[in-house]
Each structure stands twice: as structure tokens, then as C-alpha cells.
Motif scaffolding. Structure first.
Motif, PDB file in Angstrom:
ATOM      1  N   MET A  82       0.886  -1.046   0.012  1.00  0.00           N
ATOM      2  CA  MET A  82      -0.110  -0.144   0.003  1.00  0.00           C
ATOM      3  C   MET A  82       1.052   0.980   0.077  1.00  0.00           C
ATOM      4  O   MET A  82       1.906   1.192   0.922  1.00  0.00           O
ATOM      5  N   SER A  83       0.651   2.148  -0.934  1.00  0.00           N
ATOM      6  CA  SER A  83       1.546   3.452  -1.075  1.00  0.00           C
ATOM      7  C   SER A  83       0.684   4.638  -0.829  1.00  0.00           C
ATOM      8  O   SER A  83      -0.609   4.557  -1.194  1.00  0.00           O
ATOM      9  N   LEU A  84       1.208   5.435  -0.373  1.00  0.00           N
ATOM     10  CA  LEU A  84       0.357   7.072  -0.444  1.00  0.00           C
ATOM     11  C   LEU A  84       1.545   8.292  -1.023  1.00  0.00           C
ATOM     12  O   LEU A  84       2.542   8.179  -0.787  1.00  0.00           O
ATOM     13  N   GLU A  85       1.078   8.644  -2.189  1.00  0.00           N
ATOM     14  CA  GLU A  85       2.045   9.562  -2.823  1.00  0.00           C
ATOM     15  C   GLU A  85       1.396  10.898  -2.155  1.00  0.00           C
ATOM     16  O   GLU A  85       0.059  11.412  -2.034  1.00  0.00           O
ATOM     17  N   THR A  86       2.565  11.852  -1.642  1.00  0.00           N
ATOM     18  CA  THR A  86       1.945  12.974  -1.130  1.00  0.00           C
ATOM     19  C   THR A  86       2.892  14.166  -1.445  1.00  0.00           C
ATOM     20  O   THR A  86       4.059  13.861  -1.972  1.00  0.00           O
ATOM     21  N   TRP A  87       2.509  15.404  -1.205  1.00  0.00           N
ATOM     22  CA  TRP A  87       3.509  16.303  -1.277  1.00  0.00           C
ATOM     23  C   TRP A  87       4.532  16.252  -0.506  1.00  0.00           C
ATOM     24  O   TRP A  87       4.349  15.659   0.689  1.00  0.00           O
ATOM     25  N   ASP A  88       5.761  16.806  -0.579  1.00  0.00           N
ATOM     26  CA  ASP A  88       6.964  16.652   0.094  1.00  0.00           C
ATOM     27  C   ASP A  88       6.808  17.318   1.311  1.00  0.00           C
ATOM     28  O   ASP A  88       5.906  18.346   1.643  1.00  0.00           O
ATOM     29  N   GLY A  89       7.566  17.270   2.268  1.00  0.00           N
ATOM     30  CA  GLY A  89       7.629  17.804   3.611  1.00  0.00           C
ATOM     31  C   GLY A  89       8.684  19.310   3.662  1.00  0.00           C
ATOM     32  O   GLY A  89       9.506  19.137   2.636  1.00  0.00           O
ATOM     33  N   ASP A  90       8.454  20.139   4.667  1.00  0.00           N
ATOM     34  CA  ASP A  90       9.022  21.230   4.885  1.00  0.00           C
ATOM     35  C   ASP A  90       8.698  21.768   6.256  1.00  0.00           C
ATOM     36  O   ASP A  90       7.628  21.341   6.807  1.00  0.00           O
ATOM     37  N   TRP A  91       9.363  22.659   6.636  1.00  0.00           N
ATOM     38  CA  TRP A  91       9.021  23.479   7.983  1.00  0.00           C
ATOM     39  C   TRP A  91       8.902  22.616   9.256  1.00  0.00           C
ATOM     40  O   TRP A  91       8.354  22.513   9.743  1.00  0.00           O
ATOM     41  N   GLY A  92       9.736  21.397   9.166  1.00  0.00           N
ATOM     42  CA  GLY A  92       9.605  20.319   9.997  1.00  0.00           C
ATOM     43  C   GLY A  92       8.451  19.413  10.061  1.00  0.00           C
ATOM     44  O   GLY A  92       8.265  18.716  10.924  1.00  0.00           O
ATOM     45  N   LEU A  93       7.791  19.245   8.913  1.00  0.00           N
ATOM     46  CA  LEU A  93       6.482  18.575   8.797  1.00  0.00           C
ATOM     47  C   LEU A  93       7.009  17.466   7.772  1.00  0.00           C
ATOM     48  O   LEU A  93       7.678  17.951   6.712  1.00  0.00           O
ATOM     49  N   PRO A  94       6.370  16.076   7.771  1.00  0.00           N
ATOM     50  CA  PRO A  94       6.474  15.004   6.596  1.00  0.00           C
ATOM     51  C   PRO A  94       5.789  15.528   5.427  1.00  0.00           C
ATOM     52  O   PRO A  94       6.310  15.125   4.402  1.00  0.00           O
ATOM     53  N   SER A  95       4.819  16.354   5.398  1.00  0.00           N
ATOM     54  CA  SER A  95       4.123  16.807   4.275  1.00  0.00           C
ATOM     55  C   SER A  95       3.581  18.164   4.505  1.00  0.00           C
ATOM     56  O   SER A  95       3.522  18.699   5.695  1.00  0.00           O
ATOM     57  N   VAL A  96       3.909  19.024   3.514  1.00  0.00           N
ATOM     58  CA  VAL A  96       2.987  20.524   3.715  1.00  0.00           C
ATOM     59  C   VAL A  96       1.592  20.469   3.460  1.00  0.00           C
ATOM     60  O   VAL A  96       0.964  21.195   3.701  1.00  0.00           O
ATOM     61  N   ASP A  97       1.121  19.487   3.039  1.00  0.00           N
ATOM     62  CA  ASP A  97      -0.430  19.267   2.759  1.00  0.00           C
ATOM     63  C   ASP A  97      -1.304  18.851   3.843  1.00  0.00           C
ATOM     64  O   ASP A  97      -0.564  17.622   4.551  1.00  0.00           O
ATOM     65  N   LEU A  98      -2.253  19.297   4.234  1.00  0.00           N
ATOM     66  CA  LEU A  98      -3.044  19.143   5.419  1.00  0.00           C
ATOM     67  C   LEU A  98      -3.555  17.656   5.300  1.00  0.00           C
ATOM     68  O   LEU A  98      -3.696  17.006   6.268  1.00  0.00           O
ATOM     69  N   PHE A  99      -4.177  17.230   3.906  1.00  0.00           N
ATOM     70  CA  PHE A  99      -4.820  16.012   3.713  1.00  0.00           C
ATOM     71  C   PHE A  99      -3.813  14.837   3.735  1.00  0.00           C
ATOM     72  O   PHE A  99      -4.085  13.715   4.017  1.00  0.00           O
ATOM     73  N   SER A 100      -2.434  15.003   3.175  1.00  0.00           N
ATOM     74  CA  SER A 100      -1.644  13.910   3.287  1.00  0.00           C
ATOM     75  C   SER A 100      -1.138  13.753   4.839  1.00  0.00           C
ATOM     76  O   SER A 100      -1.312  12.661   5.115  1.00  0.00           O
ATOM     77  N   LEU A 101      -1.126  14.826   5.595  1.00  0.00           N
ATOM     78  CA  LEU A 101      -0.688  14.781   7.072  1.00  0.00           C
ATOM     79  C   LEU A 101      -1.788  13.790   7.581  1.00  0.00           C
ATOM     80  O   LEU A 101      -1.502  13.078   8.594  1.00  0.00           O
ATOM     81  N   GLN A 102      -3.112  14.251   7.461  1.00  0.00           N
ATOM     82  CA  GLN A 102      -4.268  13.377   7.849  1.00  0.00           C
ATOM     83  C   GLN A 102      -4.424  12.170   7.598  1.00  0.00           C
ATOM     84  O   GLN A 102      -4.608  11.140   8.573  1.00  0.00           O
ATOM     85  N   ILE A 103      -4.011  11.675   6.526  1.00  0.00           N
ATOM     86  CA  ILE A 103      -4.017  10.070   6.200  1.00  0.00           C
ATOM     87  C   ILE A 103      -2.591   9.600   6.696  1.00  0.00           C
ATOM     88  O   ILE A 103      -2.515   8.443   7.221  1.00  0.00           O
ATOM     89  N   MET A 104      -1.524   9.996   6.787  1.00  0.00           N
ATOM     90  CA  MET A 104      -0.252   9.904   7.207  1.00  0.00           C
ATOM     91  C   MET A 104      -0.610   9.414   8.804  1.00  0.00           C
ATOM     92  O   MET A 104      -0.285   8.246   9.477  1.00  0.00           O
ATOM     93  N   ALA A 105      -1.170  10.212   9.600  1.00  0.00           N
ATOM     94  CA  ALA A 105      -1.497  10.137  11.074  1.00  0.00           C
ATOM     95  C   ALA A 105      -2.379   8.786  11.350  1.00  0.00           C
ATOM     96  O   ALA A 105      -2.154   8.131  12.051  1.00  0.00           O
ATOM     97  N   TYR A 106      -3.419   8.817  10.310  1.00  0.00           N
ATOM     98  CA  TYR A 106      -4.376   7.806  10.385  1.00  0.00           C
ATOM     99  C   TYR A 106      -3.654   6.296  10.125  1.00  0.00           C
ATOM    100  O   TYR A 106      -4.093   5.467  10.848  1.00  0.00           O
ATOM    101  N   ALA A 107      -2.894   6.268   9.207  1.00  0.00           N
ATOM    102  CA  ALA A 107      -2.161   5.213   8.975  1.00  0.00           C
ATOM    103  C   ALA A 107      -1.127   4.779  10.130  1.00  0.00           C
ATOM    104  O   ALA A 107      -1.201   3.491  10.476  1.00  0.00           O
ATOM    105  N   LYS A 108      -0.555   5.636  10.816  1.00  0.00           N
ATOM    106  CA  LYS A 108       0.454   5.334  12.003  1.00  0.00           C
ATOM    107  C   LYS A 108      -0.479   4.669  13.018  1.00  0.00           C
ATOM    108  O   LYS A 108       0.041   3.818  13.597  1.00  0.00           O
TER     109      LYS A 108
END
Length: 192
Positions: A3-29
Motif C-alpha cells: 500500500m502506498s501514499l503519494e504525498t506532497w513533500d515535507g518542509d518546515w519540520g513537517l513530513p508533508s506540507v499538505d494537510l490532507f496528506s498529514l491526515q492520512i499519514m496520521a491515520y495510517a500510523k
């Protein structure tokens, strides 16, 4: 099949700059789903031209949070498995609170506040996007965010000060409620 998730890259200390990518990453974790993250900054490579894009094998792909979490639950990756019915209903309420009160303020800060857009958001996207997308995709995202905020608040761009005050008041109320609910605990429900 991974299973893979394509996301916007991270910056500013975040794994992704996109809110929806972060939301899915958190749920998966939280659910233990073994997602392979692919940071791409190329939304046009996804079937619908959007990121994040969840994939499982060659035929399964989703980009909406609800579709992805429903699929993960069907694969026995459920972040809410140990929660009571009341806790699950609380999650629905808190999710609505975040969507209705905090999300519009974040959109405003990233895309509508002219200083942040000019000095932070637009430069980041123009740095990671190729020509010619770097010249029109940030503006497209900005217009989309403006439309969402104007529809949500009922204010137009001539009433920016009122709109800003309203959004920040709502966001502060949301964060205060969440802080009171958390209290001295480390997690909202149980210990991990």
C-alpha cells in the motif's frame, strides 16, 4: 502488494506540507497500516490529478480521506478498534469541530493572507513544481482556498479584516475546546 501514499513533500519540520496528506499519514500510523510513502510533488501523475493519492496494487486508488480510511478498515487497519461507541462519537464531533473551525483558519493563513502567500506558500510551491506548473498551480490553489473560505464565512474579499477576525476567533475557540478536553492527559482516549 504494497500500500502506498503519494504525498506532497515535507518542509518546515513537517513530513508533508499538505494537510490532507498529514491526515492520512496520521491515520495510517494510528491504525498500523503499512503505508509506503512516496513524496512526489507531481499531482498530475495521479489518476485524478490530486495529492494525496493512496494506491494498493494496480487497480485500487483513492484520494479522499473517507475513501482511504474506509478501505483501510476493510483491510483490518482501524485506528478506532479499541474505542467505545461514545469515544467514536466523540471523534466524529471533534473531527467536525476541526473541519469547521480550524481548517478554514489554516487555509486562510496559508493561501489568503497576502504576506504568508507571497513570502512562504507561493515560493515553496514554485520551488518544487516544474515549469510551467509553478506559474499557475499556486494561483489555482489560492483561488480554490479563497472560494472555500468565502463560502464558509459569508464574507467577501472586501471584508478581509472581518473575515480574518472571525476565522481566528473560531480557530481559537476550537483549540481551547481541544485543550480543555485533553487536560493533563497525553492522549484523548487511553494511553499508547
Amino acid at each position: 502488494m504494497d500500500m502506498s501514499l503519494e504525498t506532497w513533500d515535507g518542509d518546515w519540520g513537517l513530513p508533508s506540507v499538505d494537510l490532507f496528506s498529514l491526515q492520512i499519514m496520521a491515520y495510517a500510523k494510528f491504525s498500523g497500516a503499512p503505508l509506503k510513502l512516496n513524496k512526489t510533488n507531481k499531482p498530475w501523475h495521479s489518476p485524478n490529478g490530486q495529492l494525496p493519492m493512496f494506491r494498493h496494487g494496480p487497480k485500487i486508488s483513492f484520494s479522499r480521506f473517507g475513501d482511504i480510511t474506509a478501505y483501510l478498515r476493510g483491510q483490518n487497519y482501524n485506528a478506532d478498534f479499541d474505542l467505545t461507541k461514545k469515544q467514536c462519537s466523540d471523534i466524529v464531533a471533534y473531527s467536525s469541530l476541526l473541519r469547521d473551525k480550524l481548517y478554514p483558519a489554516i487555509l486562510y493563513v496559508l493561501w489568503v493572507d497576502s504576506r504568508n502567500y507571497t513570502e512562504l506558500t507561493r515560493p515553496w510551491y514554485t520551488k518544487v513544481l516544474p515549469f510551467p506548473l509553478k506559474h499557475f498551480l499556486p494561483g489555482y490553489f489560492q483561488k480554490k482556498a479563497q472560494k472555500t473560505i468565502y463560502n464558509f464565512t459569508g464574507y467577501d474579499e472586501l471584508e478581509k479584516e472581518k473575515m480574518e477576525n472571525f476565522l481566528f476567533k473560531e480557530a481559537q475557540e476550537c483549540l481551547t475546546r481541544l485543550s480543555h478536553r485533553l487536560g493533563e492527559d497525553e492522549f484523548y482516549f487511553g494511553k499508547k
